[in-house]
Design a protein around this motif. Structure first.
Motif, short mmCIF file in Angstrom:
data_model
loop_
_atom_site.label_atom_id
_atom_site.label_comp_id
_atom_site.label_asym_id
_atom_site.label_seq_id
_atom_site.Cartn_x
_atom_site.Cartn_y
_atom_site.Cartn_z
N SER A 40 12.63 22.82 -54.51
CA SER A 40 12.93 22.04 -53.32
C SER A 40 13.79 22.92 -52.43
CB SER A 40 13.69 20.76 -53.67
OG SER A 40 14.31 20.23 -52.52
N TYR A 41 13.47 22.96 -51.14
CA TYR A 41 14.33 23.71 -50.22
C TYR A 41 15.70 23.05 -50.08
CZ TYR A 41 10.40 26.62 -48.83
OH TYR A 41 9.36 27.52 -48.84
N HIS A 85 17.40 26.84 -54.74
CA HIS A 85 17.63 27.85 -53.72
C HIS A 85 18.05 29.18 -54.35
CE1 HIS A 85 19.54 28.79 -49.51
NE2 HIS A 85 18.53 29.58 -49.81
N LEU A 117 14.90 30.93 -55.28
CA LEU A 117 14.20 31.43 -54.10
C LEU A 117 14.84 32.70 -53.57
CD1 LEU A 117 13.44 28.21 -52.02
CD2 LEU A 117 11.75 29.81 -52.97
N ALA A 120 6.65 23.95 -52.90
CA ALA A 120 7.87 23.25 -52.49
C ALA A 120 7.59 21.76 -52.36
CB ALA A 120 8.38 23.81 -51.17
N GLY A 153 8.16 22.51 -44.50
CA GLY A 153 8.06 23.43 -45.62
C GLY A 153 7.49 22.87 -46.90
N THR A 167 24.72 29.17 -52.02
CA THR A 167 23.82 28.03 -51.82
C THR A 167 24.59 26.72 -51.62
OG1 THR A 167 23.52 27.70 -54.21
CG2 THR A 167 21.92 29.11 -53.07
N THR A 194 14.91 31.77 -46.62
CA THR A 194 14.95 30.83 -47.75
C THR A 194 15.73 29.56 -47.42
OG1 THR A 194 16.99 31.69 -48.77
CG2 THR A 194 14.91 32.81 -49.33
N VAL A 195 16.37 29.52 -46.25
CA VAL A 195 17.19 28.38 -45.84
C VAL A 195 16.40 27.51 -44.88
CG1 VAL A 195 19.35 27.63 -44.78
CG2 VAL A 195 19.29 29.77 -46.10
N ASN A 196 16.09 26.29 -45.27
CA ASN A 196 15.37 25.35 -44.42
C ASN A 196 16.30 24.17 -44.16
OD1 ASN A 196 13.68 23.30 -43.38
ND2 ASN A 196 11.88 24.18 -44.38
N HIS A 251 14.95 20.53 -43.77
CA HIS A 251 14.57 20.00 -45.08
C HIS A 251 15.82 19.56 -45.85
CE1 HIS A 251 11.31 20.25 -48.32
NE2 HIS A 251 12.38 19.92 -49.01
#
Length: 325
Positions: A60-61, A67, A70, A86, A104, A244, A286-288, A291
């Motif tokens: 999951s983002y 994270h 990812l 994802a 995403g 994270t 990698t950072v959404n 989301h």
């Protein structure tokens, strides 16, 4: 956030009555290791050799634990060797789902299954426990290798080096004891501490968690005044494990989890450090944040029953950080 009991799904939130209102995180159940030659790792069984295209990562983002994985997939050059699915940001009565959206969520690109719990029961039809991410899946043995993020990142750190040619080491042997000491404090009081604050159901449980959290932020601010990174002049896994939670703190944890004594932007060293790690090659992708924000505020109806998505501060993670070499 439900759970499986003998392979049957139950829509059941965490039970905090028996713990005096405290949130208690369950241990991961799948603890095998990918190794260069398939030999047995520190836990689990043997048979999981590092091979390009063999493994699939479910994430999951929104999840800071996923994270981590990812980020290591990206900074260790594994994007072409380990595929990813994802989940959808909304985690409601069915837990993590493989619906798709424009933020995403990819669906299950490996099997086309509807729910993350289906991955668990595919590996073990009688599985009992929480359905969490990340999950590292082996397409050869058709089972879960691991759902423990701290161990997945150590596999990614070194197991595939002969395949990728990337020998960057974020878990250097000479520093392991010192890294583990730092990891333990950050995990107990900060990574998991924000959840202990947010999911507390009594004032005493919240008070017990909030004070150590900000004590640790003060400690980190002082440490980063003297060191570029947590362990000195080189990045280690301790930095990525911290990052994270830092990157989610002001947009989510400060408000949603009542961690509101101060923001990360109020700590000059921590805020600059967060921007530096965000700007590390490949990490911003990698950072959404859409989301992330959607997941927390929409999914936790015990905290936000009306599912109102707040207007968040505008944070410029790409602003110059000034933390030179």
């Amino acid at each position: 956030m439900g759970l499986l009991v003998d392979g049957v799904w139950h829509d059941q939130w965490y039970d905090t009555k028996s713990s005096g209102g405290k949130f208690e995180r369950a241990a991961a159940k799948f603890r095998n290791w990918v190794t260069p030659d398939g030999s047995k790792g520190p836990t689990g069984v043997s048979g999981f050799a590092a091979e390009s295209g063999r493994y699939h990562l479910y994430v999951s983002y929104a999840c800071p634990w996923a994270h981590r994985a990812l980020i290591f997939r990206q900074i260790k050059g594994l994007s072409d060797h380990i595929s990813v699915s994802a989940v959808h940001p909304d985690m409601l009565g069915d837990g993590w789902t493989f619906q798709t959206d424009d933020h995403g969520a990819t669906g299950d690109t490996l099997f086309g299954l509807p729910f993350a719990r289906d991955i668990y029961t595919k590996a073990d039809p009688a599985f009992s426990g929480r359905v969490t991410v990340p999950v590292l899946w082996d397409t050869q043995q058709n089972t879960i290798v691991s759902n423990e993020s701290s161990e997945i990142i150590r596999m990614f750190n070194s197991a595939f080096d002969a395949i990728t040619g990337n020998t960057d080491d974020f878990w250097p042997e000479a520093q392991r004891d010192a890294i583990e000491t730092v990891n333990n404090r950050i995990y107990d009081t900060f990574n998991n501490g924000v959840y202990r604050c947010g999911f507390a159901t009594t004032q005493d449980a919240y008070d017990e968690a909030i004070a150590p959290l900000f004590d640790t932020l003060d400690w980190l601010e002082d440490r980063l005044a003297r060191n570029r990174y947590l362990m000195g002049d080189a990045l280690t896994e301790a930095d990525w494990r911290l990052f994270t939670t830092l990157v989610r703190f002001d947009p989510v944890y400060h408000l949603h989890f009542k961690c509101n004594r101060k923001r990360i932007v109020d700590y000059p060293n921590l805020w600059a450090y967060t921007r530096e790690l965000y700007q590390h090659p490949g990490v911003a992708g990698t950072v959404n944040m859409d989301h992330i924000v959607r997941h927390y505020h929409y999914s936790h109806d015990t905290i936000n029953p009306n599912r109102i998505i707040p207007t968040n501060p505008v944070l410029d993670f790409m602003a110059p950080h000034g933390r030179g070499g």
